[in-house]
Design an enzyme around this catalytic site. Structure first.
Site, PDB file in Angstrom:
ATOM      1  N   GLU A  90      31.564 -15.723   9.662  1.00 39.03           N
ATOM      2  CA  GLU A  90      31.190 -14.356  10.439  1.00 39.03           C
ATOM      3  C   GLU A  90      31.156 -14.334  11.693  1.00 39.03           C
ATOM      4  O   GLU A  90      30.484 -13.474  12.505  1.00 39.03           O
ATOM      5  CB  GLU A  90      29.842 -14.506  10.183  1.00 39.03           C
ATOM      6  CG  GLU A  90      28.722 -13.922   9.310  1.00 39.03           C
ATOM      7  CD  GLU A  90      27.109 -14.072   8.996  1.00 39.03           C
ATOM      8  OE1 GLU A  90      27.079 -13.484   7.701  1.00 39.03           O
ATOM      9  OE2 GLU A  90      26.523 -14.715   9.776  1.00 39.03           O
ATOM     10  N   MET A 225       6.635  25.527  24.005  1.00 44.62           N
ATOM     11  CA  MET A 225       6.309  25.968  22.750  1.00 44.62           C
ATOM     12  C   MET A 225       6.963  25.600  21.239  1.00 44.62           C
ATOM     13  O   MET A 225       7.747  24.680  22.342  1.00 44.62           O
ATOM     14  CB  MET A 225       7.181  27.378  23.104  1.00 44.62           C
ATOM     15  CG  MET A 225       8.709  27.286  23.700  1.00 44.62           C
ATOM     16  SD  MET A 225       9.539  28.764  23.508  1.00 44.62           S
ATOM     17  CE  MET A 225       9.019  29.253  25.079  1.00 44.62           C
ATOM     18  N   GLY A 229      11.762  20.921  22.291  1.00 43.03           N
ATOM     19  CA  GLY A 229      12.521  19.726  22.366  1.00 43.03           C
ATOM     20  C   GLY A 229      11.447  18.878  22.378  1.00 43.03           C
ATOM     21  O   GLY A 229      11.506  17.606  22.877  1.00 43.03           O
ATOM     22  N   THR A 231       9.190  16.623  21.020  1.00 43.47           N
ATOM     23  CA  THR A 231       9.025  15.312  19.905  1.00 43.47           C
ATOM     24  C   THR A 231      10.586  14.929  20.413  1.00 43.47           C
ATOM     25  O   THR A 231      10.599  13.462  20.232  1.00 43.47           O
ATOM     26  CB  THR A 231       9.333  15.894  18.458  1.00 43.47           C
ATOM     27  OG1 THR A 231       8.420  16.629  17.875  1.00 43.47           O
ATOM     28  CG2 THR A 231       9.417  15.120  17.518  1.00 43.47           C
TER      29      THR A 231
END
Length: 1037
Positions: A90, A225, A229, A231
């Protein structure tokens, strides 16, 4: 999709913020678990392989991929890290990814190990490599791999990292500091920024308004409005700033919350304070808790899509609620909600260049735009006026269309160029096939925010290809499948869908009704028409109906009426049918496919109701007495029937009319006395629940061919188990606990049943178990507790070779069969009960029961001779409970119980003498005020007799007693929660001052802040009180 940010465009898409590499057996349950929780609490998406096996010479493909898509790799080096080839492989993969210079960061943490030991492979790392080199000494490739491990360890140890513990800070502070540093390295906004076009300029403006350099509390509004965009911008800022805050919360789509304001308050409390998910159940309590508990916390909170002043009132009424440096970001369409002095950013539409880029991404996907479409693209983009949602939806709807279809779409858009964007979006649904449009309208009106699987069940009941239809809607950007597998769509898309439905003159002509107000208008004025296809809503006030309410809705295929008032429903469950109407509603559509009506108020369904295509019926908490009154309806398509809580239901329907029935729920039908014989015809029945049917007396047959679950719990009047028709499935799960069943049917204990669990607690009429259960070789657990009439177990019970747990407490069993000793996989055994006058005798062990760890024979009325003399041969026994019995002596062989740790002899009033006990025994519960027992203790327990002044090691005998009867012979006595003992100076080499019992412990008391420093004084402190609430006295020998 590329961002205009150059820094973002050169970065990978990181699926995880952090990948944790660690040695499981060293740190999984301590440091690594605390680190992971700290990262999780900060909103840092961390990959933790908590099921890692750490064996083999190579890591899995999945693990390798996880490393590649993680922005930060944290390597927790511990003493045995290098022992694991898995961990070393790993590590090599991590260092290879770092070398690719993709911006990946590697942070080493040295947990209880010196960095130089890792860097130079010394001490425990040297020992590990000696083993690896011995393993691969004749393998050239293996030795090359070992050299690669060494190189990777050296390279990783040379990186800047952290030492834990660091000797200065507490463990908690140290981990918090490490989390802070990791958080600062995680640019969590990168992956999100890559998907956003034209956001950079607006992002910088909002950041300047947030004034992160000052320590005041600020709220910034993002206003604009729908679909512009807001959010997206808020989410991007949230990701970008989250590393600067310890406590963060993004409350998305507040306007669509259907679970009450207190549910949002609970999310805030959970995210910011770590409270349980449902810590408050009313808004006032939530507001009070938020205002009081957050005052000292620096938090980042986003309140997305606020549309009512109450939302702000109960979530963030005043900035004084939050600690210094906090930032609150709120998005809204309604400027009236914004305070006069609040900071506001108005979201701007896209610039032309960005608008073209966004449109092309959806219209042409990843392909280079075709030059033939260039002019049409410019014209369509100009009509969108920079509105991102319109560009996205129009682009998606024109994907793979030919140029004539583009021209036709342009004409339709121009016609609506002066109307609102909602109207203009209709072009995206115009190109849908009829069934696709119907699915779209169903989702817009009813199914937004509902789990995809549940929605598909409804859609599949009346559409031929809903999976394909849903895929088309997703491809056209009309519908989104969320990370939680819920069906979502943008507000404007939903508004557009509802607008299409509401184009008719009055609600009676709407194809779909989702608003309670519209439904009442239609019902009260008898306005229903053939146009109504679906009704789906939740009501919180009592609805009134007239019998003719739905007689004109002949095309109705969905009728779904939910009661949202849980409290009124709970009250109704304990009262008579006050809302019940005699007879039935006059008409229900025979076209129904999905029929849900909680609290259905009539005694019957209409006699003329014969819905042959009905798939799903949910009439829970109804007033039904029967489904139909002596009529024979045919329901060939019905799969699901739920009549739960219909407390007046007297008779089940004729199941011959339901050949495809799969699930039947009759829980809590408290008046139901009989299940019809015809249920034996339901060959496809998968789940049957009759729990809490207290009056059920007759249940003759059930078809078991497909049955996976049968619940008869608390059917207290049912004495005979139903006969199974057909061959029972191995995975069938049956529960009949606390029912009146007298005997088990042969059908469920057939050897072919493959039962693992026989769960039979509380069968008040069960007298014996049939010997045939002993042929169930796969049985692992038997529970017959509280079977108060059960007198015996089968003689052949020893044949159950795989049995691990047998719970028979509170039964009448007084002589377990002698074959019980052959249960060599049994780990837990109890016959505990309250004394019933019959003496209990346990058979001779004869070196059997080799795996038994816990034996509970409390209050079994055992006298001398009731315990086997060879009890000492129970070689694995750790816990022996013998409290409340009547013996005077114990078998001497108890001293041979080599694994015994806990012995309970409390309330053994006749016990006068104790045998010698095994040395590792650390907890004894007994009546220490009994001088005979105490004298016996000192005569026989040599393992607890130590001279503290001469012994090199410390061993204290700790005993607890209920009440205030502390024996006189204790050298140190105290009535309270702790006792202090001055230890001799030669005990200074005692490092670990912890001795634990069920109620007491010894731990170090130090005069300095350094716990490791030994002083002459130790303390024995009570960890917990006895559950009886009686005071605990403590003493030290």
């Amino acid at each position: 999709m590329a961002s205009s940010s150059s820094s973002a465009s050169n970065s990978l898409y990181w699926k995880y913020d952090v990948f944790l590499s660690f040695r499981g057996e060293d740190t999984r349950r301590n440091f690594t678990s605390h680190l992971y929780q700290g990262l999780k609490n900060r909103g840092i998406f961390t990959f933790l392989d908590d099921k890692r096996l750490e064996n083999g010479d190579s890591i899995s493909e999945e693990l390798g991929k996880a490393i590649e898509v993680s922005q930060v790799a944290v390597i927790v080096f511990s003493r045995n890290y290098a022992m694991s080839r898995w961990c070393l492989n790993e590590l090599v993969k991590i260092m290879e990814c770092k070398e690719k210079e993709n911006g990946q960061i590697v942070i080493p943490i040295f947990c209880d190990v010196d960095p130089s030991h890792v860097r130079y492979q010394s001490k425990s790392f040297e020992e590990a490599f000696a083993k690896h080199e011995s393993r691969y000494k004749d393998d050239v490739e293996g030795m090359q791999k070992v050299q690669g491990w060494r190189t990777a360890l050296t390279a990783a140890a040379n990186l800047k990292g952290y030492v834990f513990p660091n000797g200065v800070k507490s463990d908690a502070d140290c981990i918090e500091h490490i989390v802070d540093q990791i958080s600062s390295k995680c640019n969590t906004s990168v992956s999100y920024l890559q998907e956003v076009v034209g956001i950079d300029t607006q992002l910088r403006k909002v950041e300047s308004l947030l004034q992160m350099e000052i320590n005041d509390v600020l709220i910034v509004w993002i206003w604009g409005m729908g679909g512009v965009g807001k959010t997206t911008l808020a989410k991007t800022i949230f990701f970008k700033l989250s590393s600067k805050f310890k406590d963060i919360c993004f409350l998305e789509n507040i306007k669509e919350n259907k679970h009450g304001m207190h549910s949002l308050q609970n999310i805030l409390l959970s995210k910011l304070l770590g409270e349980k998910d449902n810590s408050v159940d009313d808004t006032e309590a939530g507001r009070s808790m938020l205002s009081e508990r957050l005052r000292l916390k620096k938090v980042l909170v986003v309140l997305d899509d606020i549309d009512h002043i109450d939302q702000l009132e109960y979530l963030a009424k005043d900035l004084s609620w939050f600690g210094k440096g906090s930032r609150i970001i709120a998005t809204t369409r309604d400027k009236r909600l914004i305070g006069e002095n609040d900071v506001v950013f108005e979201v701007e539409t896209l610039l032309d260049c960005d608008a073209i880029k966004l449109f092309n991404q959806y219209a042409f996907k990843e392909k280079v735009p075709n030059e033939r479409f260039k002019n049409l693209t410019l014209k369509i983009v100009s009509l969108a006026k920079g509105h991102p949602l319109a560009l996205k939806v129009w682009g998606s709807s024109l994907h793979r269309m030919d140029i004539t279809e583009w021209e036709s779409a342009l004409v339709r858009i121009k016609k609506n160029s002066d109307v609102e964007i909602t109207e203009n979006l209709k072009i995206s649904s115009d190109g849908l096939e009829p069934e696709e449009q119907e699915i779209f309208l169903d989702i817009a009106c009813f199914f937004r925010g509902i789990e995809k699987e549940k929605v598909m069940q409804v859609l599949e009941s009346y559409y031929s290809g809903p999976k394909i239809g849903l895929r088309v809607l997703v491809n056209k950007s009309l519908v989104i499948i969320s990370e939680n597998n819920e069906i979502e769509m943008h507000d404007l898309i939903q508004d557009m869908g509802k607008c299409i439905v509401q184009m008719q003159e009055h609600p009676g002509e709407y194809s779909r009704l989702w608003n309670v107000k519209d439904f009442k208008e239609v019902i009260d004025n008898n306005m229903g028409t053939m146009a109504v296809k679906a009704i789906w809503f939740t009501y919180f006030e009592e609805l009134s109906f007239n019998k003719e309410a739905m007689k004109n809705m002949k095309m109705l295929r969905i009728l779904c009426i939910h009661n949202g008032d849980e409290y009124s429903r709970m009250r109704a469950s304990f009262s008579s049918d006050s809302n019940c109407h005699a007879g039935s509603i006059e008409y229900l559509s025979n076209n129904l496919r999905w029929f849900v009506w909680h609290d259905y108020p009539w005694q019957l369904l209409p006699e003329n109701f014969n819905p042959k295509r009905l798939v799903h019926v949910d009439l829970r908490w109804s007033s039904l007495h029967y489904l139909w009154n002596e009529t024979k309806q045919q329901l060939p398509s019905l799969r699901f029937l739920n009549l739960r809580g219909s407390k007046s239901l007297k008779r089940t329907p004729d199941f011959k009319a339901m050949p495809n029935l799969e699930y039947l729920d009759l829980r809590e039908c408290r008046s139901l006395e009989e299940v019809q014989n015809s249920l034996g015809c339901s060959r496809k029945l998968i789940g049957l629940d009759l729990s809490y049917c207290e009056s059920l007396e007759r249940f003759p047959y059930v078809n078991a061919e497909s049955l996976k679950s049968l619940n008869l719990k608390y059917c207290s009047s049912l004495e005979k188990f139903p006969e199974f028709l057909g061959i029972m499935k191995p995975e069938l799960y049956i529960t009949m606990s606390y029912s009146g069943i007298r005997e088990l049917p042969l059908s469920i204990i057939h050897p072919r049943a493959h039962l693992r669990d026989l769960h039979l607690p509380g069968l008040k009429n069960l007298v014996s178990l049939p010997s045939s259960i002993c042929k169930l070789k796969g049985l692992v657990r038997i529970d017959v507790s509280f079977c108060v009439k059960l007198e015996r177990l089968p003689e052949e019970i020893g044949d159950l070779e795989n049995l691990e747990r047998l719970d028979a407490h509170f039964t009448l069993i007084s002589r377990p069969p002698s074959s019980i000793i052959r249960l060599n996989k049994l780990k837990f055994l109890t016959f505990a009960k309250r004394v019933d006058g019959v003496y209990f005798f346990f058979p001779q062990v004869d070196e059997g029961l080799r795996s038994l760890k816990s034996l509970d024979l409390s209050y079994c009325n055992i006298i001398d001779g009731g315990l086997p003399e060879d009890i000492g041969s129970l070689s694995s026994l750790k816990e022996l409970k013998l409290g409340g019995n009547n013996f005077e002596h114990l078998p001497r062989s108890i001293a041979q119980l080599g694994a015994l740790q806990t012995l309970d002899l409390s309330h053994c009033m006749r016990l006068t003498q104790l045998p010698e006990f095994p040395q590792q025994l650390h907890t004894i519960a007994a009546d220490w005020s009994n001088d005979s027992i105490c004298n016996s203790l000192f005569q026989n327990i040599s393992s607890l007799q130590h001279d503290l002044c001469t012994s090199d090691s410390l061993s204290l005998g700790v005993f607890t007693t209920e009440g205030d009867n502390i024996p006189r012979w204790f050298h140190h006595r105290e009535d309270g929660t702790s006792i202090y003992v001055k230890l001799p100076k030669n005990c200074a080499n005692w490092d670990h001052g912890t001795l634990r019992t069920t109620s007491m412990s010894i731990r170090t008391i130090s005069k300095s802040s350094h716990v490791s420093k030994l002083t002459e004084q130790r303390a024995i402190s009570r960890n917990q009180m006895y559950s009886t609430g009686v005071g605990v006295g403590a003493g030290v020998v």
